[in-house]
Design a protein around this motif. Structure first.
Motif, PDB file in Angstrom:
ATOM      1  N   ALA A 386      42.849 -53.856  82.943  1.00 12.12           N
ATOM      2  CA  ALA A 386      41.799 -53.685  81.931  1.00 12.12           C
ATOM      3  C   ALA A 386      41.754 -52.246  81.439  1.00 12.12           C
ATOM      4  O   ALA A 386      41.591 -51.996  80.231  1.00 12.12           O
ATOM      5  N   PHE A 387      41.922 -51.285  82.353  1.00  8.92           N
ATOM      6  CA  PHE A 387      41.917 -49.889  81.910  1.00  8.92           C
ATOM      7  C   PHE A 387      43.174 -49.557  81.118  1.00  8.92           C
ATOM      8  O   PHE A 387      43.115 -48.836  80.110  1.00  8.92           O
ATOM      9  N   GLU A 396      39.761 -55.728  72.389  1.00 10.88           N
ATOM     10  CA  GLU A 396      38.816 -56.432  73.249  1.00 10.88           C
ATOM     11  C   GLU A 396      38.593 -55.743  74.589  1.00 10.88           C
ATOM     12  O   GLU A 396      37.701 -56.132  75.348  1.00 10.88           O
ATOM     13  N   TYR A 397      39.396 -54.716  74.887  1.00  7.06           N
ATOM     14  CA  TYR A 397      39.218 -53.977  76.135  1.00  7.06           C
ATOM     15  C   TYR A 397      38.780 -52.529  75.915  1.00  7.06           C
ATOM     16  O   TYR A 397      38.465 -51.833  76.884  1.00  7.06           O
ATOM     17  N   ARG A 398      38.748 -52.071  74.674  1.00  9.32           N
ATOM     18  CA  ARG A 398      38.475 -50.656  74.434  1.00  9.32           C
ATOM     19  C   ARG A 398      37.126 -50.228  74.995  1.00  9.32           C
ATOM     20  O   ARG A 398      37.000 -49.133  75.541  1.00  9.32           O
ATOM     21  N   VAL A 402      33.970 -45.973  79.611  1.00  9.33           N
ATOM     22  CA  VAL A 402      33.230 -44.967  78.843  1.00  9.33           C
ATOM     23  C   VAL A 402      34.225 -43.927  78.346  1.00  9.33           C
ATOM     24  O   VAL A 402      34.823 -43.189  79.139  1.00  9.33           O
ATOM     25  N   TRP A 403      34.394 -43.850  77.040  1.00  5.78           N
ATOM     26  CA  TRP A 403      35.314 -42.893  76.435  1.00  5.78           C
ATOM     27  C   TRP A 403      34.525 -41.767  75.788  1.00  5.78           C
ATOM     28  O   TRP A 403      33.591 -41.998  75.024  1.00  5.78           O
ATOM     29  N   GLU A 404      34.881 -40.541  76.135  1.00  2.00           N
ATOM     30  CA  GLU A 404      34.187 -39.355  75.625  1.00  2.00           C
ATOM     31  C   GLU A 404      35.207 -38.385  75.039  1.00  2.00           C
ATOM     32  O   GLU A 404      36.401 -38.452  75.351  1.00  2.00           O
ATOM     33  N   GLU A 405      34.715 -37.462  74.249  1.00  2.00           N
ATOM     34  CA  GLU A 405      35.597 -36.445  73.680  1.00  2.00           C
ATOM     35  C   GLU A 405      35.815 -35.333  74.691  1.00  2.00           C
ATOM     36  O   GLU A 405      34.860 -34.775  75.236  1.00  2.00           O
ATOM     37  N   ASP A 406      37.057 -35.028  74.949  1.00  2.00           N
ATOM     38  CA  ASP A 406      37.405 -33.940  75.857  1.00  2.00           C
ATOM     39  C   ASP A 406      37.025 -32.612  75.218  1.00  2.00           C
ATOM     40  O   ASP A 406      37.430 -32.316  74.083  1.00  2.00           O
ATOM     41  N   GLY A 407      36.219 -31.819  75.946  1.00  2.00           N
ATOM     42  CA  GLY A 407      35.733 -30.563  75.393  1.00  2.00           C
ATOM     43  C   GLY A 407      36.817 -29.548  75.116  1.00  2.00           C
ATOM     44  O   GLY A 407      36.632 -28.645  74.290  1.00  2.00           O
ATOM     45  N   ALA A 412      40.022 -38.254  73.036  1.00  2.00           N
ATOM     46  CA  ALA A 412      39.226 -39.193  73.819  1.00  2.00           C
ATOM     47  C   ALA A 412      39.700 -39.192  75.270  1.00  2.00           C
ATOM     48  O   ALA A 412      40.898 -39.210  75.551  1.00  2.00           O
ATOM     49  N   LYS A 413      38.737 -39.164  76.180  1.00  2.00           N
ATOM     50  CA  LYS A 413      39.050 -39.164  77.605  1.00  2.00           C
ATOM     51  C   LYS A 413      38.077 -40.090  78.323  1.00  2.00           C
ATOM     52  O   LYS A 413      36.878 -40.069  78.045  1.00  2.00           O
ATOM     53  N   ALA A 414      38.599 -40.905  79.237  1.00  2.00           N
ATOM     54  CA  ALA A 414      37.740 -41.809  79.987  1.00  2.00           C
ATOM     55  C   ALA A 414      36.869 -41.013  80.949  1.00  2.00           C
ATOM     56  O   ALA A 414      37.343 -40.100  81.636  1.00  2.00           O
TER      57      ALA A 414
END
Length: 704
Positions: A386-387, A396-398, A402-407, A412-414
């Protein structure tokens, strides 16, 4: 099928997650929330998502409606005033463990920001790094991370002043065909309120007293004492759950009773009424002795651990005298510890088949031992399919993670907690994730006796409440919440890690605190608002901590272990603790372990099993005198039985003078202990005895 969900209790400034129960992700777009009623002055709204994070903006009652494919449901949210205060964390330059010029970046991390590295960064002011936020009264551990490195951090605990939470208990009884639900409210230790000055708010089903829908008949009334609700027997089918909170300067953890009638329609006045208290532990889990096994290290040096090998060692667990065994994860995983799950529905190949696991569970049950399964659902392995599909962008799996913006990179980073790069966090805003993980719960809840829930603090309360309602009534839910938090007792878990006593016993063992601080550790549960129904897991080590013997020595280990067995709660042994192991995840020392230490732990199990007062009795301070701060004494009392416990954490036997008349038999060893009566008419009256590690003796009840 959507099931009834409880009211939610919060404060202004703290949002609550609301989600459909038993969701169908295939019709995600057919779920929607609306705010049906709000207090005057509120402008709070909800998003268009199926899972919402509702933020009350003024105190009062909010009524929300969920429109779902199977119908409509109401949810009540009660918001109390904001109790948060400004919390200021400071790191002066002299406290930096590295030269200031070598510091490239700094962040702060703690339970208040979900242990997320890099999310919150302090500012530099007048020779110190400073971070300010709003936090509720209490103790808040934190760490300043230098260069985002967990191994380079300055830890501390910030105390935010203010009142603590009251506590409440509900009891129900039958009277003249009705059911009376009575609240016992207790003020916090530092409260300006007396117990009888606390307000009590009742909520019947999903409604508050007096809040009736158009055409709805009243099925209950609050008695004049403000502490009792009367529910007519004929209407029990309409009012099965009664919730209540006590309110002083703050509100308590909500309590709940369930009234279950055999006559579902409520027409038969002679039908039997059953009372269930979901916040109480199962009877078998009120005070069990727990044994944790780090699975792949248990069988020995030359034998690979498997379910078959575990089953062959059940006689040892039975001989030792434990009531339940907690296994670290046994599902598919690429790691030896098992916390990186790659398959939630199959046992690990190296451990054996599901049938072999079921055989092990059956063997434990035949020996009178319950089995606790390690449920790991905050995160998965990054090698879970799934990851992999989420990271690759499969639609359907995105949103499974939790995807966040890498500072630093802007990419995008999990999301991960701490430095757990290989275990990304599930996204509980996804109905597909909730459906998947509820299926995992259902898969294993029918086989084992309880779940120890890994990283429970990382999973939303709303999800745990649904889990608690899905599992059988006699099922144990144990949370790993560090530091412990009474909010997880509100219709969720009934047993909790006692992080407070754990830390105190460590500090006593190293000589940083006097042994008498165990009393303060016990009182902490009341200070933070745990109700009396909460069971606390008392431990001195586990698979995430260094061995107590390695840190504090053998003598202190015996006293610390004895403390966990002679205080209320559920004592836990970590495999090998009884064998004198010093490697925290090492191979079990079967052939060269400490036999005397094993006998000692077995005696503790036997003594607790034989003396119900050690499981259920109250704790009372006794007057004692000793030349050593490593000594503490207390009494356990229940009905006509009273025993006195003396603990010595030092390396040498200590003389302890106890202001009690006692029998001369040590109930742990069965041996007669030397005692002497001293009565010089002053402060030195009492019974004097020599304590090596622990002594448990009966008090005679005679006058001193």
């Amino acid at each position: 099928m959507h099931s009834v969900a409880p009211p939610r209790f919060t404060t202004v400034g703290q949002s609550v997650e609301l989600a459909p129960r038993d969701p169908d992700p295939d019709v995600d777009s057919e779920y929607s929330w609306t705010v049906e009623a709000r207090p005057n002055g509120s402008s709070a709204v909800v998003s268009d998502d199926a899972v919402v994070h509702f933020a009350p903006d003024v105190p009062g009652l909010y009524r929300l409606r969920l429109t779902a494919p199977d119908g409509e449901r109401e949810r009540l949210v009660r918001a109390f005033p904001d109790v948060r205060r400004t919390a200021r964390f400071e790191l002066p330059l002299p406290d930096l463990p590295i030269p200031h010029e070598e510091l490239e970046s700094i962040c702060i991390m703690g339970p208040f920001n979900e242990q997320l590295v890099g999310r919150d960064r302090p500012t530099y002011e007048d020779g110190a790094y400073v971070y300010e936020t709003k936090l509720p009264p209490g103790e808040h551990p934190y760490g300043f991370l230098l260069n985002n490195d967990l191994t380079e951090q300055v830890r501390g605990t910030l105390s935010v002043p203010g009142p603590r939470r009251p506590r409440i208990r509900l009891d129900a009884e039958r009277e003249a065909g009705d059911v009376l639900v009575t609240a016992d409210a207790k003020a916090a230790p530092d409260s300006d309120y007396a117990d009888d000055e606390l307000a009590v708010e009742f909520y019947i089903g999903e409604r508050a007293p007096g809040a009736l829908a158009s055409g709805e008949k009243r099925v209950h009334r609050v008695e004049s004492d403000g502490r009792t609700v009367r529910i007519p027997r004929d209407e029990i089918a309409d009012a099965r759950r009664v919730h209540a909170v006590a309110v002083g300067e703050r509100h308590s953890i909500a309590e709940r009773v369930e009234i279950r009638g055999d006559d579902e329609a409520g027409r038969n006045r002679n039908a039997r009424t059953r009372i269930h208290r979901p916040n109480d532990p199962p009877e078998w889990a009120a005070s069990p002795t727990v044994y944790e096994i780090f699975v792949r290290s248990f069988a020995g040096e030359t034998v690979d651990t498997s379910f078959i090998e575990l089953e062959r060692r059940v006689p040892y667990l039975e001989w030792l005298g434990v009531d339940c065994v907690w296994l670290t994860p046994v599902l598919g995983s690429p790691t030896t510890h098992g916390y990186h799950t790659t398959n939630y529905f199959e046992t690990a190949d190296d451990l054996g088949t599901r049938a072999e696991f079921e055989s092990f569970v059956a063997a434990c049950h035949d020996a009178g031992i319950r089995v606790i399964f390690d449920l790991v659902i905050n995160h998965s392995s990054r090698d879970h399919p799934a990851f992999q599909m989420s990271a690759a962008g499969v639609p359907e799996y995105r949103d499974w993670y939790v995807w966040e913006e890498d500072g630093e990179t802007g990419e995008a980073k999990a999301q991960r907690y701490f430095n757990w790069e290989r275990i990304p966090n599930f996204n509980f805003d996804s109905l597909a994730v909730r459906r998947f993980l509820l299926d995992v719960v259902d898969e294993w809840a029918g086989l084992v006796d309880g779940f120890r829930c890994d990283v429970a603090w990382g999973v939303p309360h709303e999800f745990w409440k649904e889990v608690a309602d899905r599992v059988p009534d006699d099922f144990l839910l144990l949370d790993e919440t560090i530091p412990r938090d009474p909010a997880y007792h509100e219709g969720e878990f009934t047993m909790h890690y006692d992080t407070t006593l754990y830390g105190t016993l460590r500090d006593i063992g190293t000589g940083e605190k006097p042994a008498s601080d165990v009393f303060d550790a016990l009182e902490d549960a009341k200070r933070v608002g745990f109700p009396d129904s909460a069971v606390h897991l008392r431990y001195v080590e586990n698979h995430d901590e260094s061995r107590y013997r390695e840190e504090c020595g053998r003598d202190a280990l015996k006293a610390a272990a004895a403390a966990t067995f002679t205080l209320p709660g559920a004592p836990m042994m970590y495999y090998g603790q009884e064998r004198g192991m010093t490697e925290y995840r090492g191979t079990m020392r079967w052939d060269d372990g400490d036999e005397e230490l094993t006998t000692f732990h077995r005696s503790l199990c036997e003594t607790r099993d034989e003396l119900s007062v050690l499981r259920d009795g109250t704790v009372e301070r006794v007057e004692w005198e000793s030349d050593s701060e490593a000594v503490v004494a207390f009494a356990r009392e229940m009905d006509a039985e009273r025993v006195v416990v003396a603990l010595n954490f030092s390396e040498r036997p200590q003389s302890v003078r106890i202001d009690e008349r006692i029998e001369a038999e040590d109930l742990v060893t069965g041996r007669r202990i030397p005692t002497a009566r001293r009565d010089d008419g002053g402060t030195h009256s009492g019974t004097e005895l020599l304590v090596s590690d622990v002594v448990v003796v009966r008090a005679t009840g005679e006058s001193k």
